[in-house]
Design an enzyme around this catalytic site. Structure first.
Site, short mmCIF file in Angstrom:
data_model
loop_
_atom_site.label_atom_id
_atom_site.label_comp_id
_atom_site.label_asym_id
_atom_site.label_seq_id
_atom_site.Cartn_x
_atom_site.Cartn_y
_atom_site.Cartn_z
N ARG A 103 0.75 -1.09 0.03
CA ARG A 103 -0.04 0.09 -0.03
C ARG A 103 0.88 1.21 0.05
NH1 ARG A 103 -5.09 1.61 -0.97
NH2 ARG A 103 -5.95 2.72 0.71
N THR A 376 -9.89 0.30 -9.16
CA THR A 376 -8.99 -0.55 -8.71
C THR A 376 -8.93 -1.61 -9.56
OG1 THR A 376 -9.18 0.30 -6.44
CG2 THR A 376 -8.45 -1.99 -6.67
N ASN A 396 -6.15 4.18 -6.74
CA ASN A 396 -7.39 4.84 -5.99
C ASN A 396 -8.62 4.96 -7.08
OD1 ASN A 396 -9.07 5.14 -3.87
ND2 ASN A 396 -8.49 7.26 -3.89
N GLY A 468 -13.47 -1.67 -6.71
CA GLY A 468 -14.94 -0.92 -6.50
C GLY A 468 -14.82 -0.12 -5.16
#
Ligand code: GLY
Length: 565
Positions: A103, A376, A396, A468
């Site tokens: 991340r 995504t 994002n 999503g």
């Protein structure tokens, strides 16, 4: 010799061995495929082909995942990335599991109030568009670490297909053309030069997208591994753009970026073992909460998409997302009470006030009392040994910050918008948060990504995930219950229309026609508000069939493609 049952349908020659890839256009997009030994399901036919080519060369599931990640960064720029991040869940053929968190991180100079104006209002544009929206990218380091630990083939072989696709170009699909046309001006405004995604005439299906700058960046990554991104020319180009536009990412931020191996979140449900992503994703916790809360009722007997089943699922979602807003964030900065949030007695308590006849207004549903705290993409891979990889990766929302790094050709994420810019202020997905997900230098924003692997009787059963935003956990949840609770074949389970509730805003959103008019009326009579919205999620799933074959199902909502042999 093993009989080859399916080969994607391409007559084209291998991307790997050729200077000029030849893949017939329009692409063959296989949506439901059964194969003997390997399966790759991704958001783009060329990325699927790259994964299959790597497996044919003797690569394992991790090798294929690395190659697919880089290929998606070229052929699926709206979400495939090297300027973003993601999560990878791994299950080896022996059943050992692992998770890597790559991340993005907030730059060291980021501060809690960086997106607030002098009156304390959120300047949403800043967290969504341009360099200030970007977190320090994690993808290249994540792929490097995953390959170092589990890969079999040599690193350059895995990056090379992406380099070639960027350099020689590929033909874009109608969906990609539409998206690029729509974003033309945002690319112009948010980049310091005219990127390859912008041209004078509108894009059309079949046009070639050639990305020379990106090819150079890929070549540096191919040759120098993670250093080819976080140091040297690529890092200098990122920092240069930051300085030109008052962004925060520094050379030091890039140098210090590290992905993290985490213990996957694992739990039992209906005798299955579910392996999914722990914080900084909220996805795994929400999935466990939803499966546990709904299992307290005989949901299957209510019927698929019946009023009673939808009401139950939505009421569980309402409660889980209230917990998300209050209690979830980066575990390296905030003590997320995972044990409490997933405790079966706690979850039973959460559903105590569930009324089968009536919606509980979200204003009356608070986060649980804990004693201690869209665009995504997903790909699923199983190799010939039975190793499985489930990856969800992101910039994002679509095309991230729309900032293409000058001279480097890749798009930077806008993942900073996944933080809570201010307690109670909604992000792009309408999700709210507080202290747990406040901005801090070096912190990872809370995610909803839910890459998941399910085992049955100690054997691989399903690999699943979807893009999503905040709808990710509910789409994964629906796919799982569609198969294991309602008994739908995988193809149906993936293609069925979906619905979603996330506590706030207090409403059910659904793909048009997901629920019958009667069911909608009955839900409204219980006090639910029901709205139509655009498509929800793009699930990529693989199941091991009772005969040992692999079934790959690619979502019909996009260019998603299954490949296998
Ligand atoms: N950026 C979407 C997510 O991580 O959930």
């Amino acid at each position: 010799m093993k009989k080859i049952t399916v080969v994607l349908g391409f007559l084209g020659l291998s991307l790997l061995g050729l200077a000029q890839p030849i893949v017939p256009f329009p692409y063959n997009m296989e949506k439901d495929l059964t194969a003997d030994s390997v399966m790759v399901v991704t958001a783009h036919p060329l990325a699927t082909k790259v994964g299959i080519d790597i497996l044919r060369k003797g690569g394992n599931a991790i090798d294929a995942a690395v190659a697919v990640q880089f290929a998606l960064a070229v052929v699926y720029p709206q979400a495939g990335n090297i300027g973003g991040g993601g999560f990878l869940i791994y299950r080896s053929k022996t059943g050992a599991t692992d998770a890597i968190d790559y991340r993005e991180k907030a730059p060291a100079a980021a501060t809690e109030n960086m997106y607030l104006d002098s009156l304390g209002n959120v300047k949403t544009k800043l967290s969504r568009l341009g360099v200030l929206a970007a977190g320090v990218p994690g993808t290249v380091d994540g792929m490097w670490e995953a390959h170092k630990k589990y890969g079999r083939l040599k690193w350059p072989e895995l990056v090379k297909p992406a380099t070639l696709l960027a350099e020689k170009g590929f033909q874009i699909t109608q969906q990609e053309a539409d998206n690029l046309n729509e974003e033309r001006m945002t690319f112009v405004v948010n980049s310091t030069f005219l990127p390859a995604f912008v041209k004078m005439e509108p894009w059309a299906a079949g046009d070639w997208l050639i990305q020379k700058d990106l090819a150079e960046t890929m070549r540096r990554i191919e040759g120098d591994g993670r250093e080819g991104f976080y140091t040297g020319a690529t890092a200098a180009l990122i920092v240069n753009d930051m300085q030109k536009r008052k962004g925060l990412i520094t050379a030091q931020d890039l140098l210090e970026y590290k992905s993290v191996w985490r213990k996957p979140l694992e739990f039992k449900w209906k005798g299955l073992k579910v392996t999914t992503m722990p914080p900084p994703s909220s996805g795994g916790i929400i999935l466990q909460q939803l499966l546990t809360m709904t299992s307290q009722s005989p949901m299957a007997s209510f019927g698929f998409h019946s009023t009673a089943a939808v009401h139950l699922m939505v009421e569980a979602e309402r409660r889980a997302y209230a917990d998300r807003a209050q209690h979830m964030g980066d575990p390296d900065f905030y003590k997320v009470p995972v044990k409490m949030l997933t405790d079966s007695a706690y979850l039973a308590g959460r559903m105590k006030d569930f009324d089968p006849q009536k919606a509980s207004p979200s204003s009356a549903v608070k986060a649980g009392d804990i004693k201690e705290s869209e665009q995504t993409t997903h790909y699923s891979i199983v190799d010939r040994d039975g190793n499985a990889v489930s990856v969800t990766t992101t910039l994002n929302d679509s095309y991230g910050s729309r900032t293409v790094v000058a001279g480097a050709g890749f798009i930077l994420n806008n993942e900073m918008d996944d933080f809570s810019a201010k307690p109670g202020a909604p992000n792009i997905y309408g999700a709210i948060g507080g202290k747990a997900n406040a901005i801090a230098g070096g912190k990872r924003p809370l995610s909803s990504m839910t890459p998941t692997i399910i085992a049955k009787n100690g054997k691989l059963s399903m690999v699943v995930g979807t893009p999503g935003g905040t709808t990710i956990p509910t789409s994964v949840f629906q796919t799982i219950v569609n198969v294991y609770e309602f008994g739908l074949p995988l193809r149906e389970a993936v293609h069925q229309k979906r619905f979603h509730h996330q506590w706030l805003p207090d409403r059910i959103v659904m793909e048009e026609g997901a629920l019958s008019e009667d069911v909608v009326k009955q839900l409204q009579a219980k006090g639910h508000s029901v709205l139509n919205r655009e498509p929800i999620g793009r699930v990529e799933a693989i199941m091991v069939l009772p005969n040992g074959k692999l079934q790959g199902v690619a979502d019909t909502r996009g260019d998603d493609t299954a490949g296998g042999y």
